[in-house]
Design a protein around this motif. Sequence first.
Motif, PDB file in Angstrom:
ATOM      1  N   ASN A  34      41.890  57.218  36.574  1.00  0.00           N
ATOM      2  CA  ASN A  34      42.540  55.751  38.269  1.00  0.00           C
ATOM      3  C   ASN A  34      40.846  56.242  38.842  1.00  0.00           C
ATOM      4  OD1 ASN A  34      45.565  55.036  37.486  1.00  0.00           O
ATOM      5  ND2 ASN A  34      46.366  56.646  38.614  1.00  0.00           N
ATOM      6  N   GLY A  35      40.480  55.416  39.010  1.00  0.00           N
ATOM      7  CA  GLY A  35      39.555  55.729  40.195  1.00  0.00           C
ATOM      8  C   GLY A  35      38.121  55.720  39.304  1.00  0.00           C
ATOM      9  N   ALA A  36      38.411  55.642  37.634  1.00  0.00           N
ATOM     10  CA  ALA A  36      36.909  55.609  37.970  1.00  0.00           C
ATOM     11  C   ALA A  36      35.979  54.797  37.759  1.00  0.00           C
ATOM     12  CB  ALA A  36      37.620  56.147  35.238  1.00  0.00           C
ATOM     13  N   GLY A  37      36.263  53.804  36.926  1.00  0.00           N
ATOM     14  CA  GLY A  37      35.597  52.458  37.554  1.00  0.00           C
ATOM     15  C   GLY A  37      36.340  51.128  36.683  1.00  0.00           C
ATOM     16  N   LYS A  38      37.752  51.897  35.678  1.00  0.00           N
ATOM     17  CA  LYS A  38      37.769  50.504  35.239  1.00  0.00           C
ATOM     18  C   LYS A  38      38.323  48.948  35.409  1.00  0.00           C
ATOM     19  CE  LYS A  38      40.918  52.644  33.257  1.00  0.00           C
ATOM     20  NZ  LYS A  38      41.191  53.256  34.745  1.00  0.00           N
ATOM     21  N   SER A  39      38.817  49.066  36.598  1.00  0.00           N
ATOM     22  CA  SER A  39      39.256  47.463  37.298  1.00  0.00           C
ATOM     23  C   SER A  39      37.955  47.109  37.454  1.00  0.00           C
ATOM     24  CB  SER A  39      40.006  47.781  38.352  1.00  0.00           C
ATOM     25  OG  SER A  39      41.192  47.524  37.840  1.00  0.00           O
ATOM     26  N   THR A  40      37.240  48.099  38.426  1.00  0.00           N
ATOM     27  CA  THR A  40      35.789  47.298  38.262  1.00  0.00           C
ATOM     28  C   THR A  40      34.976  46.760  37.685  1.00  0.00           C
ATOM     29  OG1 THR A  40      35.595  49.048  40.431  1.00  0.00           O
ATOM     30  CG2 THR A  40      33.178  47.706  40.284  1.00  0.00           C
ATOM     31  N   ILE A  45      32.941  41.778  35.344  1.00  0.00           N
ATOM     32  CA  ILE A  45      32.756  41.123  33.744  1.00  0.00           C
ATOM     33  C   ILE A  45      33.463  39.634  33.863  1.00  0.00           C
ATOM     34  CG2 ILE A  45      33.636  40.554  31.499  1.00  0.00           C
ATOM     35  CD1 ILE A  45      33.740  43.506  31.161  1.00  0.00           C
ATOM     36  N   GLU A  46      34.007  39.559  35.135  1.00  0.00           N
ATOM     37  CA  GLU A  46      34.992  38.068  35.308  1.00  0.00           C
ATOM     38  C   GLU A  46      34.201  37.314  36.843  1.00  0.00           C
ATOM     39  OE1 GLU A  46      38.169  35.909  34.343  1.00  0.00           O
ATOM     40  OE2 GLU A  46      36.608  37.119  32.576  1.00  0.00           O
ATOM     41  N   ASN A  47      32.915  38.070  36.939  1.00  0.00           N
ATOM     42  CA  ASN A  47      31.738  37.556  38.207  1.00  0.00           C
ATOM     43  C   ASN A  47      33.115  37.682  39.005  1.00  0.00           C
ATOM     44  OD1 ASN A  47      29.939  36.672  39.252  1.00  0.00           O
ATOM     45  ND2 ASN A  47      30.053  34.286  38.681  1.00  0.00           N
ATOM     46  N   LEU A  48      34.129  38.197  39.538  1.00  0.00           N
ATOM     47  CA  LEU A  48      34.998  38.342  41.019  1.00  0.00           C
ATOM     48  C   LEU A  48      34.513  39.063  42.081  1.00  0.00           C
ATOM     49  CD1 LEU A  48      37.803  38.557  39.423  1.00  0.00           C
ATOM     50  CD2 LEU A  48      37.245  36.656  40.159  1.00  0.00           C
ATOM     51  N   ILE A  49      32.624  40.018  41.380  1.00  0.00           N
ATOM     52  CA  ILE A  49      32.069  40.408  42.899  1.00  0.00           C
ATOM     53  C   ILE A  49      31.473  41.007  42.114  1.00  0.00           C
ATOM     54  CG2 ILE A  49      34.124  42.822  43.106  1.00  0.00           C
ATOM     55  CD1 ILE A  49      32.600  44.521  41.210  1.00  0.00           C
ATOM     56  N   PHE A  50      30.018  40.560  43.633  1.00  0.00           N
ATOM     57  CA  PHE A  50      29.141  40.950  43.602  1.00  0.00           C
ATOM     58  C   PHE A  50      27.677  42.038  43.313  1.00  0.00           C
ATOM     59  CE2 PHE A  50      29.057  37.434  46.783  1.00  0.00           C
ATOM     60  CZ  PHE A  50      28.519  36.419  45.906  1.00  0.00           C
ATOM     61  N   LEU A  51      27.192  42.228  42.247  1.00  0.00           N
ATOM     62  CA  LEU A  51      26.378  42.737  41.608  1.00  0.00           C
ATOM     63  C   LEU A  51      25.151  43.867  42.405  1.00  0.00           C
ATOM     64  CD1 LEU A  51      26.573  42.166  37.434  1.00  0.00           C
ATOM     65  CD2 LEU A  51      28.248  43.795  38.664  1.00  0.00           C
ATOM     66  N   ASP A  52      24.973  44.774  41.768  1.00  0.00           N
ATOM     67  CA  ASP A  52      23.267  45.049  42.860  1.00  0.00           C
ATOM     68  C   ASP A  52      22.086  45.049  41.521  1.00  0.00           C
ATOM     69  OD1 ASP A  52      25.275  45.541  45.905  1.00  0.00           O
ATOM     70  OD2 ASP A  52      26.110  47.384  44.556  1.00  0.00           O
ATOM     71  N   GLY A  53      23.452  45.387  40.138  1.00  0.00           N
ATOM     72  CA  GLY A  53      22.099  45.247  39.295  1.00  0.00           C
ATOM     73  C   GLY A  53      22.871  45.093  38.032  1.00  0.00           C
TER      74      GLY A  53
END
Length: 283
Positions: A34-40, A45-53
């Motif tokens: 939990n918290g490793a980064g799977k959901s992020t 991938i789904e373009n639901l958050i802005f990427l920093d790189g």
Amino acid sequence: MLKVNKIEKNYKNFHLNCTMEVPAGCITGLIGENGAGKSTTFKAIENLIFLDGGSVELFGKPHDQLTAEEKQKIGVVLSGSTFSDVYMIKDVVKILEAVYPDFEKEKFLSLVERFRLPQDQKLKEFSTGMKAKLKLFIALCHNASLLILDEPTAGMDVVARDEVLTLLREYMEEDESRAILISSHISGDLEGLCDDIYMIHEGRIVLHEDTDRLLSSYGLLKMTEERFRTVDRSHLLKKKKESYGYSCLTDEIRYYMENYPDITAEKGSIDEIIMMTVKGEAV
């Protein structure tokens, strides 16, 4: 089919830096605590958050340039997403018919019947497992060629999980050009399903391996401290101090079984490999 190239996302106490690929014809697993980064990663991938790189490609083009028709080819299950609790199955069907031109109503209703979802109850009366099944059925029933499934078996008992895994195998057998990216806290589910597995820890991919090799070549070695000082360490990945000496993770267990008969060698489960990869020290 899916390429994730050095994507970065920064939060106050978390940094994601991830690279992975899901080719056509493959089921790829993403595992981690939990918290490793799977959901992020799934949200990126789904373009639901802005990427920093970094960048994400789907079907050979940037994920933020997909046409409406191309987006229809992606079936998604995200943890936490759901329909309003006041809806019934018939309401969900009406919405899906409006949203997806290729919605397969007959297939959807047959799955509802096959997996015994009540059609005369509101979703608020569904169990957690029932809601998880419903989300998966939606992903499967609009002619998608890529499934992105974040914890699709969460809340299901062992029988229900087995039924769902069978359903995913059937999905892949219908068309060899399809692909699945799936995460799960239950590593045993992925052992019998995935072609390859990525392990993510603190936002980084720390291991990528074909599942067959992971299960056949990786293992745990148990040895005294004296033996640890003299053993060939070229195939040791991690070590952990124990009361008797050291336990070590290796990706060439047969080498040590053949050359060091005095060392206890055990085939490791995916859970044990995760624990040693995350908690073990560098050799």
